[in-house]
Design a protein around this motif. Structure first.
Motif, PDB file in Angstrom:
ATOM      1  N   LEU A  29      -6.246  23.186  42.696  1.00 29.48           N
ATOM      2  CA  LEU A  29      -5.937  23.810  43.468  1.00 29.48           C
ATOM      3  C   LEU A  29      -5.814  24.974  43.572  1.00 29.48           C
ATOM      4  O   LEU A  29      -4.386  25.394  41.781  1.00 29.48           O
ATOM      5  N   THR A  30      -6.384  25.979  43.398  1.00 27.09           N
ATOM      6  CA  THR A  30      -6.004  27.374  43.760  1.00 27.09           C
ATOM      7  C   THR A  30      -4.459  27.385  44.902  1.00 27.09           C
ATOM      8  O   THR A  30      -4.668  26.764  45.331  1.00 27.09           O
ATOM      9  N   GLU A  31      -3.628  28.740  44.391  1.00 31.29           N
ATOM     10  CA  GLU A  31      -2.329  29.125  45.455  1.00 31.29           C
ATOM     11  C   GLU A  31      -3.159  28.957  46.184  1.00 31.29           C
ATOM     12  O   GLU A  31      -2.328  28.765  47.232  1.00 31.29           O
ATOM     13  N   GLN A  64      -5.806  28.052  48.284  1.00 30.65           N
ATOM     14  CA  GLN A  64      -5.966  26.481  48.390  1.00 30.65           C
ATOM     15  C   GLN A  64      -4.783  26.028  48.842  1.00 30.65           C
ATOM     16  O   GLN A  64      -4.423  25.003  50.194  1.00 30.65           O
ATOM     17  N   ALA A  65      -3.913  25.882  48.267  1.00 29.28           N
ATOM     18  CA  ALA A  65      -2.089  24.878  48.232  1.00 29.28           C
ATOM     19  C   ALA A  65      -1.757  25.539  49.752  1.00 29.28           C
ATOM     20  O   ALA A  65      -1.384  24.766  50.392  1.00 29.28           O
ATOM     21  N   MET A  92      -3.236  23.983  52.638  1.00 29.72           N
ATOM     22  CA  MET A  92      -3.802  23.305  52.861  1.00 29.72           C
ATOM     23  C   MET A  92      -2.074  22.995  53.776  1.00 29.72           C
ATOM     24  O   MET A  92      -2.081  22.290  54.447  1.00 29.72           O
ATOM     25  N   ARG A 151       3.897  21.620  48.417  1.00 31.61           N
ATOM     26  CA  ARG A 151       3.245  22.797  46.765  1.00 31.61           C
ATOM     27  C   ARG A 151       2.978  22.600  45.943  1.00 31.61           C
ATOM     28  O   ARG A 151       2.278  22.910  45.562  1.00 31.61           O
ATOM     29  N   LEU A 210       0.988  20.037  45.281  1.00 28.21           N
ATOM     30  CA  LEU A 210      -0.458  20.383  45.479  1.00 28.21           C
ATOM     31  C   LEU A 210      -1.055  20.805  44.822  1.00 28.21           C
ATOM     32  O   LEU A 210      -1.902  20.892  44.150  1.00 28.21           O
ATOM     33  N   LYS A 268      -7.233  16.470  42.307  1.00 28.50           N
ATOM     34  CA  LYS A 268      -7.944  16.457  43.568  1.00 28.50           C
ATOM     35  C   LYS A 268      -8.296  17.060  43.521  1.00 28.50           C
ATOM     36  O   LYS A 268      -7.723  17.976  43.482  1.00 28.50           O
ATOM     37  N   SER A 269      -9.573  17.218  44.371  1.00 29.33           N
ATOM     38  CA  SER A 269     -10.297  17.958  44.496  1.00 29.33           C
ATOM     39  C   SER A 269      -9.904  18.849  46.166  1.00 29.33           C
ATOM     40  O   SER A 269      -8.880  17.802  46.851  1.00 29.33           O
ATOM     41  N   TYR A 270     -10.265  20.185  45.903  1.00 20.95           N
ATOM     42  CA  TYR A 270      -9.738  20.449  47.880  1.00 20.95           C
ATOM     43  C   TYR A 270     -10.686  18.979  49.035  1.00 20.95           C
ATOM     44  O   TYR A 270      -9.712  18.782  49.677  1.00 20.95           O
ATOM     45  N   GLN A 271     -12.108  18.669  48.593  1.00 22.80           N
ATOM     46  CA  GLN A 271     -11.797  17.794  49.547  1.00 22.80           C
ATOM     47  C   GLN A 271     -11.823  16.901  49.695  1.00 22.80           C
ATOM     48  O   GLN A 271     -11.454  16.332  50.936  1.00 22.80           O
TER      49      GLN A 271
END
Length: 113
Positions: free
Chosen positions: A2-4, A6-7, A10, A27, A30, A35-38
Motif C-alpha cells: 500500500l502507498t502511504e 492508501q494506508a 484505510m 499503519r 498496512l 495484501k492489496s488495497y481491495q
C-alpha cells in the motif's frame, strides 16, 4: 504494498472499529503488508461495528446476543443460561462490549495483515 495515502485512508475507515491507541501499529502493518488495497477493504467490511454491538447489548444483551455477535460463544451461552448473570453481568457488559468489539477487530486485522 500500500502507498502511504492508501494506508492513511484505510486508517480513517478503521478508526471507529479498532482501539485508537493501536492506530500507529496498524499503519505500520498496512505499509508492510503485501495484501492489496481491495483485500483490506473487504476485511474492513467484515469487521464488527461497535455501535451495533452496544445496541444489541442494551436491547438483548441479557440473552447473550451481543457476545454471540462478536463470536464469543462461551460467554454468550453463559449469559443466555444465567439471564445475563442475573442482569448484573448484562449491566457491566454494556460498558465493556464496545471496547471488546474494537479489541476483537484489532486482533482479527493483525492476524490478517
Amino acid at each position: 504494498m500500500l502507498t502511504e495515502q492508501q494506508a492513511d485512508s484505510m486508517l480513517i475507515l478503521l478508526s471507529s472499529k479498532v482501539p485508537v491507541e493501536e492506530l500507529s501499529s496498524i499503519r505500520e502493518e498496512l505499509l508492510k503488508t503485501d495484501k492489496s488495497y481491495q483485500t483490506i477493504m473487504l476485511l474492513n467490511t467484515q469487521l464488527k461495528d461497535p455501535i451495533i454491538t452496544i445496541v444489541l447489548s442494551i436491547i438483548v444483551g441479557y440473552l447473550g446476543i451481543d457476545r454471540l455477535y462478536l463470536g464469543d460463544t462461551g460467554l454468550g451461552l453463559g449469559k443466555l443460561f444465567t439471564c445475563g448473570g442475573l442482569y448484573i453481568w448484562w449491566l457491566v457488559d454494556i460498558f465493556l462490549v464496545m471496547d471488546a468489539t474494537r479489541q476483537h477487530n484489532f486482533q482479527r486485522l493483525m492476524a490478517t495483515l
